[in-house]
Write a protein that holds these residues in place. Structure first.
Motif, mmCIF file in Angstrom:
data_model
loop_
_atom_site.group_PDB
_atom_site.id
_atom_site.type_symbol
_atom_site.label_atom_id
_atom_site.label_comp_id
_atom_site.label_asym_id
_atom_site.label_seq_id
_atom_site.Cartn_x
_atom_site.Cartn_y
_atom_site.Cartn_z
ATOM 1 N N THR A 183 0.843 -1.207 0.000
ATOM 2 C CA THR A 183 0.000 0.000 0.000
ATOM 3 C C THR A 183 0.875 1.254 0.000
ATOM 4 O O THR A 183 0.633 2.207 -0.751
ATOM 5 N N THR A 240 -4.758 0.561 -6.232
ATOM 6 C CA THR A 240 -5.687 1.154 -5.262
ATOM 7 C C THR A 240 -6.921 0.253 -5.083
ATOM 8 O O THR A 240 -7.387 0.034 -3.955
ATOM 9 N N ALA A 241 -7.434 -0.274 -6.198
ATOM 10 C CA ALA A 241 -8.609 -1.165 -6.104
ATOM 11 C C ALA A 241 -8.264 -2.407 -5.281
ATOM 12 O O ALA A 241 -9.069 -2.879 -4.460
ATOM 13 N N ILE A 244 -8.126 -1.329 -1.545
ATOM 14 C CA ILE A 244 -9.449 -1.098 -0.924
ATOM 15 C C ILE A 244 -10.172 -2.433 -0.716
ATOM 16 O O ILE A 244 -10.623 -2.753 0.392
ATOM 17 N N THR A 245 -10.265 -3.232 -1.792
ATOM 18 C CA THR A 245 -11.003 -4.507 -1.656
ATOM 19 C C THR A 245 -10.265 -5.450 -0.702
ATOM 20 O O THR A 245 -10.898 -6.198 0.044
ATOM 21 N N TYR A 247 -8.482 -4.657 1.966
ATOM 22 C CA TYR A 247 -8.741 -4.336 3.375
ATOM 23 C C TYR A 247 -10.190 -4.613 3.776
ATOM 24 O O TYR A 247 -10.457 -4.942 4.931
ATOM 25 N N VAL A 248 -11.101 -4.540 2.805
ATOM 26 C CA VAL A 248 -12.484 -4.963 3.109
ATOM 27 C C VAL A 248 -12.468 -6.453 3.486
ATOM 28 O O VAL A 248 -13.151 -6.880 4.422
ATOM 29 N N THR A 256 -19.664 -3.396 6.391
ATOM 30 C CA THR A 256 -20.040 -4.151 5.187
ATOM 31 C C THR A 256 -20.944 -5.318 5.573
ATOM 32 O O THR A 256 -20.892 -5.789 6.717
ATOM 33 N N ALA A 264 -16.539 -7.508 -2.905
ATOM 34 C CA ALA A 264 -15.115 -7.156 -2.727
ATOM 35 C C ALA A 264 -14.222 -8.303 -3.187
ATOM 36 O O ALA A 264 -13.209 -8.095 -3.854
ATOM 37 N N HIS A 268 -11.579 -8.104 -6.195
ATOM 38 C CA HIS A 268 -10.188 -8.387 -5.817
ATOM 39 C C HIS A 268 -9.629 -9.529 -6.686
ATOM 40 O O HIS A 268 -8.527 -9.428 -7.227
#
Ligand code: HEM
Length: 337
Positions: A183, A240-241, A244-245, A247-248, A256, A264, A268
């Motif tokens: 990241t 970035t995608a 984000i996905t 860490y979800v 969520t 997600a 991912h």
């Protein structure tokens, strides 16, 4: 007295055995229908069709767990077990086959005018450190991620269940913890190279002329050509995608629900496969695909003739800056050792 007692005991024992056999008989008779799996699953299927999902009642606070079956979950499982594997296999193996064919047809892109013996600094130490930190994380993330998708079908048959589970556990730790430097790398790369990666008219010309890779042309380019800009934006946007996905997925149900988690994971997984395939092409061009390219990220210096052929506008800028500079600082063209 004794024979009478023995006889009573015998009769009593016989009665007990009889009672037991009698009691067990109906159970035995019911056995086949009580475990008839088809009958039960038909009921479950009917319930699912009638209600949209199969839900029970529970006493724990997590109400999500009361839903036992919901159709989207089945679609998700099919995606994970079948569709994602196909996407990954076609994208990654397809890219490898494409590159092998391309290499056999085109061969390595050589420095056509030969090496000049003079080098110029292309990437400084900080840039190379950020690149290799992100690249190392990416490679480990890709391998350990692919283990989640393909490990059970590709690796488990080759090793013992214990060995596979040990490896998968470590792979999962690596995937989770290397996400942090990855990241950081995505953020640093964005700021470090954004200035050179804004698309411009030169990129269009470069693309129209085959980028010097397909043919033997050498279209002009600044520090980053259109192909490198595409890799930069892929790294920033797809990276970035993934962050984000990812860490979800690492922190489930923080704002969520189950459907968000499924979405997600789908995003991912699909981006991971395409990202990995394209990065294989990036690695190819940076190594066996093009003479002199690896040095840019290896030692940080490239041959001046390489720069002339692949980044002529950047070389002109660098030489102009060197001419303007009051005293040589060692930042521009220097004789190679
Ligand atoms: C910040 C970065 C990332 C984070 C936080 C992250 C996190 C995760 C998590 C939590 C999972 C689910 C693991 C599980 O089901 O037990 C996962 C799966 C996966 N990740 Fe990542 N990941 C990141 C970056 C990457 C990158 C860069 C790649 C490769 C290009 C990648 C490839 C995969 C793959 C292929 C899966 C398995 C998908 C599946 O079969 O369900 N990940 N990741």
């Amino acid at each position: 007295m004794a024979p009478l007692f023995t006889r009573v005991r015998l009769i009593f024992g016989a009665l007990v055995i009889f009672a037991l056999v009698f009691a067990a008989a109906p159970v035995g008779a019911q056995q086949p229908s009580s475990v008839n799996p088809t009958a039960n699953s038909v009921k479950e299927e009917q319930l699912l069709r009638a209600l949209g999902q199969v839900q029970g009642r529970g006493s724990i606070p997590d109400t999500k767990s009361y839903t036992i079956v919901h159709p989207a979950g089945r679609d998700w499982r099919h995606f994970h077990e079948v569709t994602l594997r196909w996407i990954g296999a076609v994208a990654i193996l397809g890219m490898v086959v494409l590159l092998v064919v391309f290499y056999l047809a085109r061969g390595m892109v050589k420095i056509e005018s030969g090496r000049s013996g003079r080098t110029i600094v292309r990437f400084n130490g900080i840039e190379r450190f950020v690149h290799w930190m992100t690249a190392t994380c990416f490679i480990v993330l890709a391998i350990t991620g692919l283990n989640i998708t393909f490990g059970k079908v590709l690796l488990l048959p080759l090793m013992s269940p214990q060995a596979f589970s040990d490896w998968s556990e470590w792979a999962k730790y690596a995937h989770n913890y290397l996400s942090f430097p990855f990241t950081l790398g995505v953020v640093l790369i964005f700021f470090m190279w954004i200035a050179g990666n804004i698309p411009n008219r030169v990129d269009w010309q470069w693309l129209k002329r085959g980028g010097g890779i397909v043919g033997h042309d050498h279209p002009p380019a600044y520090k980053f050509n259109a192909g490198q800009k595409a890799i930069y934006w892929l790294q920033v946007l797809a990276g970035t995608a993934m962050v984000i996905t990812g860490y979800v997925l690492i922190f489930p149900f923080y704002g969520t629900d189950v459907s968000n988690m499924e979405a997600a994971q789908v995003v991912h997984g699909v981006i991971a496969m395409l990202f990995t395939a394209i990065m294989i092409a990036h690695i190819y061009i940076g190594t066996i695909g093009m003479e002199g390219a690896f040095e840019a990220m290896g030692s940080g210096e490239v041959d001046v003739n390489w720069a002339k052929e692949h980044h002529s506008l950047w070389l002109e800028e660098e030489l102009a800056r060197e001419r303007k500079a009051p005293a040589p600082t060692g930042a521009a063209a220097t004789p190679a050792e």
